[in-house]
Structure formats: C-alpha cells, structure tokens
Design a protein around this motif. Structure first.
Motif, PDB file in Angstrom:
ATOM      1  N   HIS A   3       0.816  -1.206   0.000  1.00  0.00           N
ATOM      2  CA  HIS A   3       0.000   0.000   0.000  1.00  0.00           C
ATOM      3  C   HIS A   3       0.853   1.260   0.000  1.00  0.00           C
ATOM      4  N   GLY A   4       2.034   1.175   0.595  1.00  0.00           N
ATOM      5  CA  GLY A   4       2.918   2.338   0.621  1.00  0.00           C
ATOM      6  C   GLY A   4       3.364   2.750  -0.764  1.00  0.00           C
ATOM      7  N   VAL A   5       3.676   1.773  -1.612  1.00  0.00           N
ATOM      8  CA  VAL A   5       4.103   2.079  -2.979  1.00  0.00           C
ATOM      9  C   VAL A   5       2.952   2.693  -3.760  1.00  0.00           C
ATOM     10  N   LEU A   6       1.754   2.130  -3.597  1.00  0.00           N
ATOM     11  CA  LEU A   6       0.592   2.702  -4.288  1.00  0.00           C
ATOM     12  C   LEU A   6       0.294   4.120  -3.798  1.00  0.00           C
ATOM     13  N   ALA A   7       0.458   4.332  -2.492  1.00  0.00           N
ATOM     14  CA  ALA A   7       0.223   5.672  -1.947  1.00  0.00           C
ATOM     15  C   ALA A   7       1.262   6.663  -2.467  1.00  0.00           C
ATOM     16  N   LEU A   8       2.494   6.212  -2.596  1.00  0.00           N
ATOM     17  CA  LEU A   8       3.545   7.084  -3.139  1.00  0.00           C
ATOM     18  C   LEU A   8       3.236   7.446  -4.595  1.00  0.00           C
ATOM     19  N   GLY A  10       0.239   7.521  -5.913  1.00  0.00           N
ATOM     20  CA  GLY A  10      -0.904   8.431  -5.864  1.00  0.00           C
ATOM     21  C   GLY A  10      -0.492   9.842  -5.493  1.00  0.00           C
ATOM     22  N   ALA A  11       0.472   9.953  -4.561  1.00  0.00           N
ATOM     23  CA  ALA A  11       0.960  11.278  -4.178  1.00  0.00           C
ATOM     24  C   ALA A  11       1.663  11.960  -5.345  1.00  0.00           C
ATOM     25  N   ALA A  12       2.452  11.195  -6.093  1.00  0.00           N
ATOM     26  CA  ALA A  12       3.117  11.775  -7.271  1.00  0.00           C
ATOM     27  C   ALA A  12       2.090  12.221  -8.303  1.00  0.00           C
ATOM     28  N   LEU A  13       1.036  11.421  -8.472  1.00  0.00           N
ATOM     29  CA  LEU A  13      -0.028  11.792  -9.408  1.00  0.00           C
ATOM     30  C   LEU A  13      -0.729  13.070  -8.955  1.00  0.00           C
ATOM     31  N   CYS A  14      -1.001  13.172  -7.659  1.00  0.00           N
ATOM     32  CA  CYS A  14      -1.678  14.368  -7.147  1.00  0.00           C
ATOM     33  C   CYS A  14      -0.798  15.610  -7.270  1.00  0.00           C
ATOM     34  N   LEU A  15       0.496  15.450  -7.078  1.00  0.00           N
ATOM     35  CA  LEU A  15       1.387  16.600  -7.250  1.00  0.00           C
ATOM     36  C   LEU A  15       1.462  17.037  -8.705  1.00  0.00           C
ATOM     37  N   SER A  16       1.474  16.067  -9.628  1.00  0.00           N
ATOM     38  CA  SER A  16       1.532  16.439 -11.039  1.00  0.00           C
ATOM     39  C   SER A  16       0.201  16.996 -11.531  1.00  0.00           C
ATOM     40  N   LEU A  54      -7.657  12.293  -1.239  1.00  0.00           N
ATOM     41  CA  LEU A  54      -8.221  11.571  -0.108  1.00  0.00           C
ATOM     42  C   LEU A  54      -7.992  10.067  -0.254  1.00  0.00           C
ATOM     43  N   ALA A  55      -8.152   9.552  -1.463  1.00  0.00           N
ATOM     44  CA  ALA A  55      -7.901   8.127  -1.693  1.00  0.00           C
ATOM     45  C   ALA A  55      -6.438   7.793  -1.432  1.00  0.00           C
ATOM     46  N   THR A  56      -5.524   8.668  -1.822  1.00  0.00           N
ATOM     47  CA  THR A  56      -4.101   8.437  -1.571  1.00  0.00           C
ATOM     48  C   THR A  56      -3.800   8.433  -0.079  1.00  0.00           C
TER      49      THR A  56
END
Length: 151
Positions: A3-8, A10-16, A54-56
C-alpha cells in the motif's frame, strides 16, 4: 504491491495534477468575475482531485477499501458537477445568442452538416461541404489513379 508504494504513486499523481487544480482554484477564487458554468467546471475538477488526494491518504494510512470507497464517491459527484456545468454553459450560450439577436448582430454561419473537408489536401478550405463532383469522386474511389490495372 504494498500500500505504501501505491500511496507514493498516488501522491506523485496528485502533485503532477497541479496543472489542472491550480487554475481551477483560481477560477473559483475569482468568484463572480467568471461565468457560473466555468466555476461549476472548476468545482468538478477540484472535487475529483480532492477525491484522488483523499484516496491516496486513505491508502497510505487505512488500506485499500476506504481508499476505493472515497474514489468511488468522488467520481460520480465530480461527473454530476461537470454535467451541471455543461448544461449551464449551454444555457449561457443561448442567452448570449438571444442578446446578440436583440441587438441585430449578424448570426454566425453554422458548420454544415455532413462530411466536411478538413484534412489534406483540402485542409486550407476549412469546414466546407464538398461539391457534388467531389462526393461522386470520393464514392468512386478517389479517381483514376487508384483504380485497378486493366480497368
């Protein structure tokens, strides 16, 4: 995959995604300076990106089920807001056209229905209806050079 990799990811996607949500935030902050349809569309963008954020966050701290639930909730809410913005934009266009008609402004020519010439070699002509000769020629297979030998 953890889940940590998926969250990371997702965070990169949200920043972009700042390419979309920063201008949307600016449109909302402008208030009545922007048309209502544009503000509704900006709200739809922000709802969708907030759902992704929020999902991330939920994926990083809670697991996949709450993250999936938040994404499943944000999607339809954003889609409904986007549809409302589209309907509002159509209403605004009709109101503007009615106002211009009252002022006696010439109406804009509409794009003709049916096939138009928009690609090479007729791209320079814009959207115009092909002549009957061009339509017959297109129906025959683009003229003589494309016919089979012996015909």
């Amino acid at each position: 995959m953890s889940h940590g990799v998926l969250a990371l990811g997702g965070a990169a996607l949200c920043l972009s995604g700042s390419v979309w949500y920063v201008p949307a935030w600016a449109d909302l902050r402008a208030g009545p300076d922007r048309p209502a349809s544009r503000r509704l569309a900006a709200a739809a963008v922000l709802v969708l990106w907030t759902g992704a954020l929020l999902a991330t966050a939920l994926l990083a701290w809670s697991g996949p089920r709450p993250a999936l639930a938040s994404a499943a909730l944000a999607g339809p809410v954003a889609a409904g807001t986007a549809l409302a913005a589209r309907a509002r934009a159509g209403r605004e266009r009709r109101e503007a056209a009615a106002g211009w008609r009252l002022l006696g402004a010439p109406t804009r020519a509409r794009t003709p229905a049916g096939p138009g010439v928009s690609c090479w070699p007729g791209w320079w002509r814009g959207w115009v209806r092909p002549s009957p000769r061009e339509r017959r020629r297109a129906a025959r297979g683009r003229g003589r050079r494309h016919r089979r030998p012996g015909r």
